[in-house]
Write an enzyme that holds these catalytic residues in place. Structure first.
Site, PDB file in Angstrom:
ATOM      1  N   THR A  53     -45.500  28.180  91.628  1.00 42.87           N
ATOM      2  CA  THR A  53     -44.565  29.143  92.547  1.00 42.87           C
ATOM      3  C   THR A  53     -45.413  29.958  92.976  1.00 42.87           C
ATOM      4  O   THR A  53     -44.181  30.730  93.999  1.00 42.87           O
ATOM      5  CB  THR A  53     -43.375  29.783  91.596  1.00 42.87           C
ATOM      6  N   ASP A  97     -44.648  26.826  86.017  1.00 41.74           N
ATOM      7  CA  ASP A  97     -44.506  28.316  86.127  1.00 41.74           C
ATOM      8  C   ASP A  97     -44.917  29.248  86.727  1.00 41.74           C
ATOM      9  O   ASP A  97     -44.653  28.875  88.503  1.00 41.74           O
ATOM     10  CB  ASP A  97     -46.871  27.870  85.983  1.00 41.74           C
ATOM     11  N   TYR A 140     -44.346  37.372  91.366  1.00 37.62           N
ATOM     12  CA  TYR A 140     -44.499  36.430  93.124  1.00 37.62           C
ATOM     13  C   TYR A 140     -43.001  36.164  93.098  1.00 37.62           C
ATOM     14  O   TYR A 140     -42.183  36.764  92.668  1.00 37.62           O
ATOM     15  CB  TYR A 140     -44.131  35.117  91.692  1.00 37.62           C
ATOM     16  N   PRO A 148     -56.575  24.158  92.685  1.00 35.89           N
ATOM     17  CA  PRO A 148     -57.448  23.024  92.460  1.00 35.89           C
ATOM     18  C   PRO A 148     -57.618  22.261  93.377  1.00 35.89           C
ATOM     19  O   PRO A 148     -58.790  21.893  93.744  1.00 35.89           O
ATOM     20  CB  PRO A 148     -56.581  21.717  92.126  1.00 35.89           C
ATOM     21  N   LEU A 149     -57.650  23.303  95.154  1.00 37.78           N
ATOM     22  CA  LEU A 149     -57.625  23.264  96.084  1.00 37.78           C
ATOM     23  C   LEU A 149     -58.228  24.319  96.974  1.00 37.78           C
ATOM     24  O   LEU A 149     -58.649  24.382  97.783  1.00 37.78           O
ATOM     25  CB  LEU A 149     -56.232  22.442  97.005  1.00 37.78           C
ATOM     26  N   LYS A 168     -58.444  21.108 105.821  1.00 44.08           N
ATOM     27  CA  LYS A 168     -57.312  21.923 107.177  1.00 44.08           C
ATOM     28  C   LYS A 168     -58.639  22.722 107.628  1.00 44.08           C
ATOM     29  O   LYS A 168     -57.784  22.788 108.917  1.00 44.08           O
ATOM     30  CB  LYS A 168     -56.004  22.009 107.109  1.00 44.08           C
TER      31      LYS A 168
END
Length: 389
Positions: free
Chosen positions: A107, A136, A141, A267-268, A276
């Site tokens: 999140t 998570d 946050y 992971p990205l 992008k």
């Protein structure tokens, strides 16, 4: 533990290999008891060139299936991905008995910030219905809003709390000195004793660490054992194609020595691997925001341009496997047997659905594909020890 798994997988591999060899026309016992014919340059002269090509193709397909079966069993997965009706695999969190979906929903940035509450609900619903049981968050946050939104959605949907694994993190709480850190004032007592108290009071079931060094984790474990307290079960660490050292070299030792598993995030690489940023930084992207200037600088740097070139080289691999580059990247993280779960961060339902599709790519991550990716990345960390032996 791993040696036993490998042994079990190896015996099953032998049985599967025999079965597949019989189905594909290969000798099951390594010896063909049928009448022999004189070979022609090492090939079966009874077959036409096209027939020989088809036989080789069947043999390769059979071997790939054997390798895939071996990999799934090595990772403690069934051929149906051990995920029930949803197809979502579940793994133990470290060496604890807690079973978590191998993909979780994070999140950070999104809940209470980048997306509306309605979109957050749609994302959680998609994840839950896809078999995700791990969500998570953290007290920091969106200044605590992410935790509130997460809880509100669970209550609204009427999901059984016992069916979910919710993880949160403590440290950066409020603005005051007494509202952050890991002191007794903030979470009752110094770290290990505090976490033990929290668990004994029923406020949590397990505890772990986030962005700790291997030495710090080992120290926490030693303190817990010395004073008969509860040790951590996992470490949350950044892990992706361009960040490998900690998860692939440091954490395996902790897993095999004290049972600490890895729950990985990004992971990205904060969207860098999404593709992008191949032609710069789009105006609507996260890197274009003022508070993410650090991400923009990373993308436009010389190292960032090299990473984009490597991603372009990986594109044909993804295309050959019938997946997108993000799906390949997530599946690559999952192929690591030391990773208990990979946390996904998505701002749209379309992104989340795409990333969840990495589960279908996981069985295709054979040793050949992994080696091909390593040859493109050229950043595989060196480990002196092989803990699987």
């Amino acid at each position: 533990m791993l040696a036993a798994r490998t042994g079990a997988a190896g015996s099953q591999l032998s049985e599967d290999s025999s079965k597949l060899r019989r189905q594909s026309g290969l000798p099951a016992g390594g010896k063909d008891k049928s009448p022999k014919k004189a070979p022609d340059n090492g090939k079966d002269s009874s077959l036409s060139p096209s027939g020989q090509s088809q036989l080789r193709a069947r043999q390769l397909a059979a071997l790939r299936e054997v390798e895939m079966s071996w990999y799934l069993k090595l990772c403690d997965l069934s051929s149906e991905h051990a995920g029930g009706a949803t197809g979502m695999p579940h793994r133990n969190l470290g060496k604890s008995g807690l079973r978590v979906s191998c993909l979780g929903l994070g999140t950070w940035v999104t809940f209470g910030g980048q997306i509306s509450d309605e979109v957050a609900e749609r994302l959680m619903t998609i994840a839950y219905e896809s078999g995700v049981n791990l969500f998570d968050t953290a007290e920091v946050y969106a200044a605590g809003k992410a935790e509130v939104i997460l809880g509100s959605i669970i209550k609204k949907k009427g999901w059984r709390r016992s069916s979910l694994v919710i993880t949160t993190k403590l440290y950066w709480g409020g603005k005051a000195e007494t509202e952050r850190g890991l002191s007794r004032k903030h979470i009752i007592e110094e770290i290990v004793r505090a976490m033990t108290h929290v668990i004994n009071q029923g406020m949590a079931m397990y505890w772990g660490t986030s962005r700790w060094s291997a030495m710090e984790i080992m120290e926490a474990y030693s303190v817990a054992r010395q004073f008969n307290m509860i040790p951590p079960v996992c470490e949350q660490a950044e892990y992706h194609l361009f960040q490998r050292e900690k998860v692939e070299v440091q954490l395996p030792e902790l897993y095999h020595k004290i049972g600490v598993g890895a729950m990985t995030w990004s992971p990205l690489a904060c969207g860098i691997i999404s593709g992008k940023y191949g032609d710069g930084v789009p105006e609507s992207s996260r890197a274009s925001l003022k508070c993410y200037q650090w991400l923009k600088e990373r993308i436009v740097s010389e190292e960032g341009r090299k990473q984009q070139n490597k991603l372009k080289d990986l594109a044909p691999v993804a295309e050959r496997l019938g997946c997108t580059l993000p799906q390949l990247a997530v599946a690559w993280c999952l192929r690591n047997e030391g990773v208990s779960s990979v946390l996904l961060g998505s701002s749209t339902p379309e992104q989340l659905i795409e990333n969840l599709g990495a589960i279908q790519v996981l069985p295709k991550m054979t040793s050949h594909v992994v080696n091909e990716i390593d040859n493109i990345l050229r950043n595989k960390p060196y480990s002196k020890k092989d803990y699987r032996s």
